[in-house]
Scaffold this motif. Structure first.
Motif, PDB file in Angstrom:
ATOM      1  N   GLY A 147       0.782  -1.228   0.000  1.00  0.00           N
ATOM      2  CA  GLY A 147       0.000   0.000   0.000  1.00  0.00           C
ATOM      3  C   GLY A 147       0.815   1.280   0.000  1.00  0.00           C
ATOM      4  O   GLY A 147       0.270   2.368   0.151  1.00  0.00           O
ATOM      5  N   VAL A 148       2.122   1.181  -0.198  1.00  0.00           N
ATOM      6  CA  VAL A 148       2.978   2.365  -0.217  1.00  0.00           C
ATOM      7  C   VAL A 148       2.755   3.113  -1.528  1.00  0.00           C
ATOM      8  O   VAL A 148       2.737   2.514  -2.602  1.00  0.00           O
ATOM      9  N   ARG A 149       2.583   4.444  -1.406  1.00  0.00           N
ATOM     10  CA  ARG A 149       2.329   5.273  -2.582  1.00  0.00           C
ATOM     11  C   ARG A 149       3.131   6.562  -2.513  1.00  0.00           C
ATOM     12  O   ARG A 149       3.421   7.059  -1.432  1.00  0.00           O
ATOM     13  N   TRP A 150       3.458   7.111  -3.693  1.00  0.00           N
ATOM     14  CA  TRP A 150       4.127   8.407  -3.806  1.00  0.00           C
ATOM     15  C   TRP A 150       3.446   9.208  -4.895  1.00  0.00           C
ATOM     16  O   TRP A 150       2.967   8.648  -5.883  1.00  0.00           O
ATOM     17  N   ARG A 151       3.462  10.543  -4.747  1.00  0.00           N
ATOM     18  CA  ARG A 151       2.967  11.424  -5.797  1.00  0.00           C
ATOM     19  C   ARG A 151       3.828  12.683  -5.791  1.00  0.00           C
ATOM     20  O   ARG A 151       3.946  13.352  -4.764  1.00  0.00           O
ATOM     21  N   GLY A 152       4.445  12.972  -6.908  1.00  0.00           N
ATOM     22  CA  GLY A 152       5.279  14.156  -6.989  1.00  0.00           C
ATOM     23  C   GLY A 152       5.931  14.308  -8.344  1.00  0.00           C
ATOM     24  O   GLY A 152       5.430  13.794  -9.336  1.00  0.00           O
ATOM     25  N   CYS A 153       7.053  15.007  -8.355  1.00  0.00           N
ATOM     26  CA  CYS A 153       7.773  15.289  -9.595  1.00  0.00           C
ATOM     27  C   CYS A 153       9.272  15.145  -9.378  1.00  0.00           C
ATOM     28  O   CYS A 153       9.745  15.147  -8.246  1.00  0.00           O
ATOM     29  N   ALA A 154       9.986  15.043 -10.500  1.00  0.00           N
ATOM     30  CA  ALA A 154      11.441  14.926 -10.472  1.00  0.00           C
ATOM     31  C   ALA A 154      12.040  16.050 -11.307  1.00  0.00           C
ATOM     32  O   ALA A 154      11.443  16.490 -12.287  1.00  0.00           O
ATOM     33  N   TRP A 155      13.203  16.485 -10.878  1.00  0.00           N
ATOM     34  CA  TRP A 155      13.937  17.544 -11.576  1.00  0.00           C
ATOM     35  C   TRP A 155      15.389  17.127 -11.706  1.00  0.00           C
ATOM     36  O   TRP A 155      15.855  16.230 -11.024  1.00  0.00           O
ATOM     37  N   VAL A 156      16.108  17.849 -12.551  1.00  0.00           N
ATOM     38  CA  VAL A 156      17.542  17.607 -12.735  1.00  0.00           C
ATOM     39  C   VAL A 156      18.269  18.947 -12.707  1.00  0.00           C
ATOM     40  O   VAL A 156      17.692  19.982 -13.047  1.00  0.00           O
ATOM     41  N   ARG A 157      19.494  18.912 -12.272  1.00  0.00           N
ATOM     42  CA  ARG A 157      20.378  20.072 -12.311  1.00  0.00           C
ATOM     43  C   ARG A 157      21.458  19.750 -13.341  1.00  0.00           C
ATOM     44  O   ARG A 157      22.157  18.737 -13.222  1.00  0.00           O
ATOM     45  N   THR A 158      21.586  20.585 -14.348  1.00  0.00           N
ATOM     46  CA  THR A 158      22.605  20.374 -15.367  1.00  0.00           C
ATOM     47  C   THR A 158      23.968  20.242 -14.695  1.00  0.00           C
ATOM     48  O   THR A 158      24.312  21.042 -13.835  1.00  0.00           O
TER      49      THR A 158
END
Length: 177
Positions: free
Chosen positions: A68-79
């Motif tokens: 039942g583990v859940r995540w909601r979000g976004c990912a970013w990168v640094r050049t």
């Protein structure tokens, strides 16, 4: 390299590059059924905070795991730097701490309990760090991958980077989150 880092960060589970499957508790009652929704990292993190870290190329980072583990979000990168997913999860700081991951450290950020952990096995353990910061019904999770080959950040400890980023983001959360 962003693509390789994104696979590890966005997937959040599996065994690619020695990534451990996400932790789930043995008691479902200790994990909320839903991801906390009072703070959406995809829309609520101010652009000024992301810019201060040079983060760009936002991608959705939502997943589920066993138990039942859940995540909601976004990912970013640094050049020339690290990649990070910032996700709300139904895992609490207590659940994460109880898993006994390597290098578990407890601290507070803006009055909220937090824990940093090394959740990856094998030769990549030092390039990744996860920081979970207390939220109502779970935590805000910073899952950071910082390979040593990165020109701008590769020589900096990944847990130091994750904690610094969390210290910028967490004060933007409402007290009710």
């Amino acid at each position: 390299m962003w693509v390789a880092g994104a696979v590890v960060l966005v997937a959040g589970c599996g065994t690619e590059r020695g990534v451990a499957a996400p932790a789930a508790t043995s008691s479902r009652s200790s994990i909320a059924s839903q991801v906390p929704s009072a703070y959406d990292p995809c829309t609520d993190i101010p652009e000024s905070v992301l810019a201060s870290e040079g983060l760009h190329s936002k991608r959705t980072a939502t997943s589920r795991a066993s138990g039942g583990v859940r995540w909601r979000g976004c990912a970013w990168v640094r050049t020339n730097g690290y990649a990070v997913s910032i996700r709300a999860t139904n895992l609490t700081v207590d659940v994460v701490r109880s898993k006994g991951f390597a290098e578990t450290r407890e601290f507070t950020i803006d009055g909220r309990r937090a824990v940093s952990t090394r959740q990856f096995d094998g030769p990549y353990i030092q390039e990744a760090c996860t920081v979970d910061v207390e939220m109502n019904g779970g935590s805000l999770e910073f899952n950071l991958n910082n390979p040593p080959s990165r020109r701008d950040t590769g020589s900096i400890d990944s847990c130091e980077l994750a904690r610094t980023l969390a210290e910028k983001v967490v004060p933007t959360m409402p007290a009710t989150a």
